[in-house]
Design an enzyme around this catalytic site. Structure first.
Site, PDB file in Angstrom:
ATOM      1  N   LYS A   1       0.859  -1.182   0.000  1.00 18.31           N
ATOM      2  CA  LYS A   1       0.000   0.000   0.000  1.00 18.31           C
ATOM      3  C   LYS A   1       0.895   1.231   0.000  1.00 18.31           C
ATOM      4  CE  LYS A   1      -3.610   2.397   2.542  1.00 18.31           C
ATOM      5  NZ  LYS A   1      -4.574   2.320   3.644  1.00 18.31           N
TER       6      LYS A   1
ATOM      7  N   LYS B   1      -2.093  -1.558  -3.872  1.00 21.21           N
ATOM      8  CA  LYS B   1      -2.971  -0.390  -3.827  1.00 21.21           C
ATOM      9  C   LYS B   1      -2.138   0.882  -3.901  1.00 21.21           C
ATOM     10  CE  LYS B   1      -5.944   2.021  -0.678  1.00 21.21           C
ATOM     11  NZ  LYS B   1      -6.432   2.161   0.661  1.00 21.21           N
TER      12      LYS B   1
HETATM   13  C1  PBG Z   1      -7.598   3.269   5.491  1.00 22.16           C
HETATM   14  C2  PBG Z   1      -7.811   3.194   4.038  1.00 22.16           C
HETATM   15  C3  PBG Z   1      -7.584   4.172   3.046  1.00 22.16           C
HETATM   16  C4  PBG Z   1      -8.074   3.624   1.857  1.00 22.16           C
HETATM   17  C5  PBG Z   1      -8.518   2.339   2.135  1.00 22.16           C
HETATM   18  N1  PBG Z   1      -8.342   2.081   3.490  1.00 22.16           N
HETATM   19  C6  PBG Z   1      -7.079   5.543   3.126  1.00 22.16           C
HETATM   20  C7  PBG Z   1      -5.707   5.859   3.493  1.00 22.16           C
HETATM   21  O1  PBG Z   1      -4.826   4.993   3.595  1.00 22.16           O
HETATM   22  O2  PBG Z   1      -5.495   7.047   3.729  1.00 22.16           O
HETATM   23  C8  PBG Z   1      -8.086   4.329   0.529  1.00 22.16           C
HETATM   24  C9  PBG Z   1      -9.145   3.914  -0.398  1.00 22.16           C
HETATM   25  C10 PBG Z   1      -9.370   4.795  -1.568  1.00 22.16           C
HETATM   26  O3  PBG Z   1      -8.721   5.837  -1.776  1.00 22.16           O
HETATM   27  O4  PBG Z   1     -10.259   4.437  -2.339  1.00 22.16           O
HETATM   28  N2  PBG Z   1      -6.284   3.289   5.904  1.00 22.16           N
END
Ligand code: PBG
Length: 326
Positions: free
Chosen positions: A195, A248
């Protein structure tokens, strides 16, 4: 006169030929629809930067889940907005927290729809970080116990899969252990393994009210410049017991998706995130692109790069398009 022996155009001459040799096929079964749940009743509020997505109260969520299931989409990913935030994100692991209520309501309405829950603290903490903050720093190990409690409370409420998205080191192992201790050894973990610290999360943070109140997430999410490191992250999560690993965002990281799939083979998820959705919607609304066509091209590219499942805000729309194609 010279003719090439292989003329690629032979098999492109009409749709029947093209269908015959098509390599990548997107299926309904590949899609997961993320949904946002809020307190209250009868709430169905469209999100500004994510048209077609809503804040849904639990009653509306149950209805939405039914529609998603009827379309043939196998699962949903739930995000919750708490009634109150505090320094340790208490509502994330409260028995009557928003997600816990949401899971029960969806399970009561549609039992065969997979309910996946995002396990993270950022929507629930007053500072908006994904972990415990001490002296201005996001602390890794003190966060792990809270994540394990959160995952466990989701499993107790009936979640089918838990999906930690916080990027703390070691969280998969701790969650696995906590689930197993309470006899939830059959609940899979889908880890947000690679991520990235991405600007593409902007619309989500607005929708989830989860923007960090100071600093940013670069001390725990990955540097967008790194590829080898993603493989190490995925390897670690698999060793710790992750059942599904995730990359992601998706589009700016298709190379990572490809590498992860080639290296590890097991089920890989890709998250087609909020900023990707917002760009598609905005350009579509302006008439600058053919939105439906570009949507299918995007989802096909994610699948071609190696994704076995795709988390996308466009799941419902894609399901309808796939249905019409037949
Ligand atoms: C929570 C989380 C996030 C997303 C999914 N789970 C946001 C982040 O990491 O700030 C992002 C999902 C999206 O942008 O569609 N940590």
């Amino acid at each position: 006169m010279y003719y090439p022996v292989f003329r690629p155009r032979r098999l492109r001459q009409n749709e029947t030929f093209r269908r015959l040799v098509r390599e990548t096929r997107l299926h309904l079964e590949d899609l997961i629809q993320p949904l946002f749940v809020v307190h209250g009743r009868g709430v169905r509020q469209e999100l500004v930067a994510m048209p077609g997505c809503y804040h849904l109260s639990v009653d509306e969520l149950a209805r939405e889940a039914k529609e998603v299931a009827t379309l043939g989409i196998p699962g949903i990913l739930l995000f919750g907005l708490p009634a109150a935030k505090d320094a340790v994100g208490s509502e994330a692991y409260a028995d009557d927290g928003i997600i816990q209520q949401a899971i029960r309501a969806v399970k009561d309405t549609v039992s065969d729809l997979l309910v996946i829950t995002d396990v993270c603290l950022c929507e629930y903490t007053s500072h908006g970080h994904c972990g415990v903050v001490e002296r201005g720093q996001v602390k890794n190990d003190p966060t792990l116990e809270l994540l394990a409690r959160t995952a466990l409370s989701h499993a107790e409420a009936g979640a089918d899969i838990v999906a930690p998205s916080d990027m703390m080191d070691g969280r998969v192992a701790v969650i696995r252990e906590a689930l197993d201790e309470e006899r939830f050894e059959e609940i899979p973990i889908m880890a947000y393994s690679a991520k990235y610290a991405s600007g593409f999360y902007g619309p989500f943070r607005e929708a989830a009210g989860s923007a960090p109140q100071f600093g940013d997430r670069r001390s725990y999410q990955m540097d967008p410049a790194n590829g080898d490191e993603a493989l190490r992250e995925v390897g670690l999560d698999l060793e710790e017991g992750a059942d599904i690993v995730m990359v992601k965002p998706a589009l700016a990281y298709l190379d990572i998706l490809w590498r992860v799939k080639q290296e590890f083979r097991g089920p890989v998820a890709a998250y087609n995130v909020s900023g990707e959705y917002a760009m598609l919607k905005a350009a579509g609304r302006l008439g600058w692109i053919d939105e439906e066509r570009v949507l299918m091209e995007i989802l096909t590219s994610i699948k071609r790069a190696g994704a076995d499942l795709i988390l996308t805000y466009s799941a419902k729309e894609a399901a309808r398009l796939l249905e019409n194609r037949r």
